[in-house]
Design a protein around this motif. Sequence first.
Motif, PDB file in Angstrom:
ATOM      1  N   LEU A   1       0.852  -1.184   0.000  1.00 10.81           N
ATOM      2  CA  LEU A   1       0.000   0.000   0.000  1.00 10.81           C
ATOM      3  C   LEU A   1       0.890   1.237   0.000  1.00 10.81           C
ATOM      4  CD1 LEU A   1      -3.085   0.751   0.321  1.00 10.81           C
ATOM      5  CD2 LEU A   1      -2.585   1.077   2.744  1.00 10.81           C
ATOM      6  N   PRO A   2       0.624   2.236  -0.861  1.00 10.60           N
ATOM      7  CA  PRO A   2       1.472   3.433  -0.876  1.00 10.60           C
ATOM      8  C   PRO A   2       1.584   4.063   0.505  1.00 10.60           C
ATOM      9  CG  PRO A   2      -0.031   3.462  -2.747  1.00 10.60           C
ATOM     10  CD  PRO A   2      -0.449   2.310  -1.876  1.00 10.60           C
ATOM     11  N   MET A   3       2.765   4.607   0.786  1.00 13.63           N
ATOM     12  CA  MET A   3       2.980   5.230   2.094  1.00 13.63           C
ATOM     13  C   MET A   3       1.896   6.250   2.421  1.00 13.63           C
ATOM     14  SD  MET A   3       7.034   5.868   2.749  1.00 13.63           S
ATOM     15  CE  MET A   3       7.562   6.298   1.103  1.00 13.63           C
ATOM     16  N   ILE A   4       1.532   7.056   1.427  1.00 11.50           N
ATOM     17  CA  ILE A   4       0.544   8.100   1.681  1.00 11.50           C
ATOM     18  C   ILE A   4      -0.795   7.497   2.101  1.00 11.50           C
ATOM     19  CG2 ILE A   4      -0.130   8.228  -0.761  1.00 11.50           C
ATOM     20  CD1 ILE A   4      -0.006  11.135   1.789  1.00 11.50           C
ATOM     21  N   ALA A   5      -1.134   6.324   1.571  1.00 11.98           N
ATOM     22  CA  ALA A   5      -2.394   5.675   1.944  1.00 11.98           C
ATOM     23  C   ALA A   5      -2.352   5.182   3.390  1.00 11.98           C
ATOM     24  CB  ALA A   5      -2.692   4.518   0.997  1.00 11.98           C
ATOM     25  N   HIS A   6      -1.182   4.747   3.864  1.00 14.15           N
ATOM     26  CA  HIS A   6      -1.048   4.376   5.269  1.00 14.15           C
ATOM     27  C   HIS A   6      -1.328   5.578   6.169  1.00 14.15           C
ATOM     28  CE1 HIS A   6       0.607   0.252   5.214  1.00 14.15           C
ATOM     29  NE2 HIS A   6       1.156   0.590   4.071  1.00 14.15           N
ATOM     30  N   VAL A   7      -0.771   6.714   5.788  1.00 14.03           N
ATOM     31  CA  VAL A   7      -0.978   7.930   6.576  1.00 14.03           C
ATOM     32  C   VAL A   7      -2.457   8.295   6.620  1.00 14.03           C
ATOM     33  CG1 VAL A   7      -0.463  10.396   6.723  1.00 14.03           C
ATOM     34  CG2 VAL A   7       1.341   8.781   6.078  1.00 14.03           C
ATOM     35  N   MET A   8      -3.092   8.275   5.456  1.00 15.64           N
ATOM     36  CA  MET A   8      -4.496   8.675   5.384  1.00 15.64           C
ATOM     37  C   MET A   8      -5.395   7.701   6.139  1.00 15.64           C
ATOM     38  SD  MET A   8      -3.950  11.401   3.762  1.00 15.64           S
ATOM     39  CE  MET A   8      -5.559  12.053   3.326  1.00 15.64           C
ATOM     40  N   THR A   9      -5.060   6.427   6.100  1.00 14.08           N
ATOM     41  CA  THR A   9      -5.836   5.427   6.841  1.00 14.08           C
ATOM     42  C   THR A   9      -5.766   5.684   8.337  1.00 14.08           C
ATOM     43  OG1 THR A   9      -5.475   3.773   5.118  1.00 14.08           O
ATOM     44  CG2 THR A   9      -6.102   2.955   7.283  1.00 14.08           C
ATOM     45  N   ALA A  10      -4.575   6.038   8.835  1.00 16.71           N
ATOM     46  CA  ALA A  10      -4.426   6.335  10.263  1.00 16.71           C
ATOM     47  C   ALA A  10      -5.197   7.593  10.641  1.00 16.71           C
ATOM     48  CB  ALA A  10      -2.946   6.487  10.615  1.00 16.71           C
ATOM     49  N   LEU A  11      -5.157   8.608   9.772  1.00 13.84           N
ATOM     50  CA  LEU A  11      -5.910   9.833  10.051  1.00 13.84           C
ATOM     51  C   LEU A  11      -7.405   9.559  10.097  1.00 13.84           C
ATOM     52  CD1 LEU A  11      -3.950  12.300   7.742  1.00 13.84           C
ATOM     53  CD2 LEU A  11      -4.007  12.354  10.246  1.00 13.84           C
ATOM     54  N   GLN A  12      -7.873   8.763   9.166  1.00 22.06           N
ATOM     55  CA  GLN A  12      -9.302   8.421   9.148  1.00 22.06           C
ATOM     56  C   GLN A  12      -9.692   7.654  10.408  1.00 22.06           C
ATOM     57  OE1 GLN A  12     -10.771   5.469   6.259  1.00 22.06           O
ATOM     58  NE2 GLN A  12     -12.267   7.004   5.628  1.00 22.06           N
ATOM     59  N   ALA A  13      -8.833   6.706  10.818  1.00 22.26           N
ATOM     60  CA  ALA A  13      -9.106   5.934  12.030  1.00 22.26           C
ATOM     61  C   ALA A  13      -9.095   6.815  13.275  1.00 22.26           C
ATOM     62  CB  ALA A  13      -8.085   4.805  12.175  1.00 22.26           C
ATOM     63  N   ALA A  14      -8.388   7.949  13.197  1.00 24.92           N
ATOM     64  CA  ALA A  14      -8.352   8.887  14.322  1.00 24.92           C
ATOM     65  C   ALA A  14      -9.522   9.866  14.292  1.00 24.92           C
ATOM     66  CB  ALA A  14      -7.028   9.651  14.315  1.00 24.92           C
ATOM     67  N   GLY A  15     -10.446   9.665  13.369  1.00 27.01           N
ATOM     68  CA  GLY A  15     -11.653  10.478  13.338  1.00 27.01           C
ATOM     69  C   GLY A  15     -11.589  11.708  12.468  1.00 27.01           C
ATOM     70  N   MET A  16     -10.514  11.852  11.677  1.00 23.54           N
ATOM     71  CA  MET A  16     -10.440  13.018  10.789  1.00 23.54           C
ATOM     72  C   MET A  16     -11.495  12.904   9.690  1.00 23.54           C
ATOM     73  SD  MET A  16      -7.807  14.543  12.122  1.00 23.54           S
ATOM     74  CE  MET A  16      -6.525  14.034  13.265  1.00 23.54           C
ATOM     75  N   GLN A  17     -12.043  14.040   9.302  1.00 24.66           N
ATOM     76  CA  GLN A  17     -12.999  14.061   8.210  1.00 24.66           C
ATOM     77  C   GLN A  17     -12.557  14.955   7.059  1.00 24.66           C
ATOM     78  OE1 GLN A  17     -16.592  15.186  10.305  1.00 24.66           O
ATOM     79  NE2 GLN A  17     -17.254  13.056  10.410  1.00 24.66           N
ATOM     80  N   ASP A  18     -11.646  15.883   7.323  1.00 20.19           N
ATOM     81  CA  ASP A  18     -11.158  16.802   6.296  1.00 20.19           C
ATOM     82  C   ASP A  18      -9.640  16.749   6.241  1.00 20.19           C
ATOM     83  OD1 ASP A  18     -13.676  18.272   5.456  1.00 20.19           O
ATOM     84  OD2 ASP A  18     -13.711  18.579   7.622  1.00 20.19           O
ATOM     85  N   ALA A  19      -9.129  16.700   5.024  1.00 20.44           N
ATOM     86  CA  ALA A  19      -7.679  16.650   4.860  1.00 20.44           C
ATOM     87  C   ALA A  19      -7.288  17.385   3.592  1.00 20.44           C
ATOM     88  CB  ALA A  19      -7.194  15.199   4.798  1.00 20.44           C
ATOM     89  N   VAL A  20      -6.114  17.993   3.595  1.00 20.29           N
ATOM     90  CA  VAL A  20      -5.574  18.623   2.403  1.00 20.29           C
ATOM     91  C   VAL A  20      -4.159  18.089   2.191  1.00 20.29           C
ATOM     92  CG1 VAL A  20      -4.851  20.665   3.722  1.00 20.29           C
ATOM     93  CG2 VAL A  20      -5.040  20.792   1.226  1.00 20.29           C
TER      94      VAL A  20
ATOM     95  N   PRO B   1       4.764   6.738   7.563  1.00 18.06           N
ATOM     96  CA  PRO B   1       3.566   5.914   7.411  1.00 18.06           C
ATOM     97  C   PRO B   1       3.183   5.031   8.595  1.00 18.06           C
ATOM     98  CG  PRO B   1       5.407   4.839   6.346  1.00 18.06           C
ATOM     99  CD  PRO B   1       5.929   6.141   6.892  1.00 18.06           C
ATOM    100  N   LEU B   2       3.985   5.035   9.662  1.00 19.99           N
ATOM    101  CA  LEU B   2       3.720   4.091  10.753  1.00 19.99           C
ATOM    102  C   LEU B   2       3.035   4.728  11.957  1.00 19.99           C
ATOM    103  CD1 LEU B   2       7.023   1.983  10.757  1.00 19.99           C
ATOM    104  CD2 LEU B   2       4.948   1.652   9.409  1.00 19.99           C
ATOM    105  N   VAL B   3       2.674   5.997  11.860  1.00 20.36           N
ATOM    106  CA  VAL B   3       2.034   6.660  13.002  1.00 20.36           C
ATOM    107  C   VAL B   3       0.675   6.020  13.272  1.00 20.36           C
ATOM    108  CG1 VAL B   3       1.265   8.845  13.975  1.00 20.36           C
ATOM    109  CG2 VAL B   3       3.181   8.801  12.379  1.00 20.36           C
ATOM    110  N   LYS B   4       0.433   5.725  14.545  1.00 18.77           N
ATOM    111  CA  LYS B   4      -0.831   5.091  14.923  1.00 18.77           C
ATOM    112  C   LYS B   4      -1.912   6.148  15.150  1.00 18.77           C
ATOM    113  CE  LYS B   4       1.292   1.086  17.197  1.00 18.77           C
ATOM    114  NZ  LYS B   4       1.418   0.337  18.474  1.00 18.77           N
TER     115      LYS B   4
END
Length: 453
Positions: free
Chosen positions: A32-51, A109-112
């Motif tokens: 999975l692309p590194m950027i997708a790992h980051v975005m997945t963690a942000l989504q799991a943390a409840g983020m709804q908006d990202a740029v 990409p490894l931030v929880k």
Amino acid sequence: MNRTCLAVILAAGDSTRMKSSMSKVLHPIAGLPMIAHVMTALQAAGMQDAVLVVGRDADKVTQAGSLPGLQVSSVLQTERRGTGHAVLTARETIAKGYDDVLVTYGDVPLVKPETFLAARDKRAEGADIVVIGFEAANPFGYGRLLIENGELLAIREEKDASEDERRITRCNSGLMVINGARALEWLEKIGNSNAKGEYYLTDIVEIARAKGARVVAIDAPEEELAGCNTRAELAGLEALWQKRRRHALMLSGVSMIAPETVFLAHDTVLSPDVLIEPNVVFGPGVTVESGAVIHAFSHLEGAHVAEGATVGPFARLRPGANLGEGAKVGNFCEVKKAEIGAGAKVNHLTYIGDAFVGAGTNIGAGTITCNYDGVNKHETRIGAHAFIGSNSALVAPVTIGDGAYVASGSVITADVPAEALAFGRARQEVKPERATAVRARALALKAAQKAER
């Protein structure tokens, strides 16, 4: 958490040190692309908006970073003038007004999710800026966190630090949460009076404090905050991700005899009581149900393995392979886009592609489904409790009925009815003493060739 938050992800790196033809953040970790790992963690943390702040391969990076349920936009950074300048590229989005602005990086990409949430919790408690730091085993090259009485006074970059400051081992990860109401005010005051002439995001700490803001730091494990600049570091991140995921799976009830030799994809699903032997590789899209065994040196991708089924050793399951309960795919077998029914056996040196194999059927060693005519793929259908003799070739499209037998060494080009016995081979003939004559002729030819040399 009833607070709005904008995630700003810096993802405009040029891959200079990666020596790569594509953006650094598109390089994969666990498929999975590194950027997708980051975005997945942000989504799991409840983020709804990202740029996403993008540069090279902007469209591909935006696509890779877009997830369902996460509102993602992107802005193009045309100049590289430091992290502070990069964040300000997202000025218009930040200006829409959020309680929190979270800044992170596309190559970390490894931030929880828990780490992002911990920083936001600290912000909710009253801090204006929360910096995520870590205790570094070797702090060289990192910005140092200057902390006094529990507050973060400044972040000092390596090239600008004094000798005493360089002895500090608590370092800056670059990740932070900022008071959204004042973020632009502080960001726009960042200057470039430093050794590199860049606009450092880290300067926001002293700028905010000068305006009476409260700035604090929280810590996360160093491994979790590791970034990526080279292929060697990419391999290191992969190893860390694999170690973390293996550990989680074993805690969930999966057995691995030699976990360090098992390689997982980002979406591998292994149920409790699955046994994984050494040297197994999982590509994307694999689910293995409880009680199944994956024997050594097997490779699975896009496959489903039902309860109690066994795979390998030295087996390959390609996309579309679906093994029923208690089915067996044995050594040196390959299965592609095929349904293997409950209790069916595909034991040795066999290829089954574009096929259906019914429950309880036995496929003999060396059998192949001839599914490709040079242009199109065709299906082979084998009924329940059939028996396919060793070294048979089933030329698709063809159907073999329930309980049918195919004699060993057959080439089957026509349908075989249920309970029928099919032969598709030449009749054997025996010529007494002919072997002596054949051998004598071969020896004479060899002698004549030797004499000519």
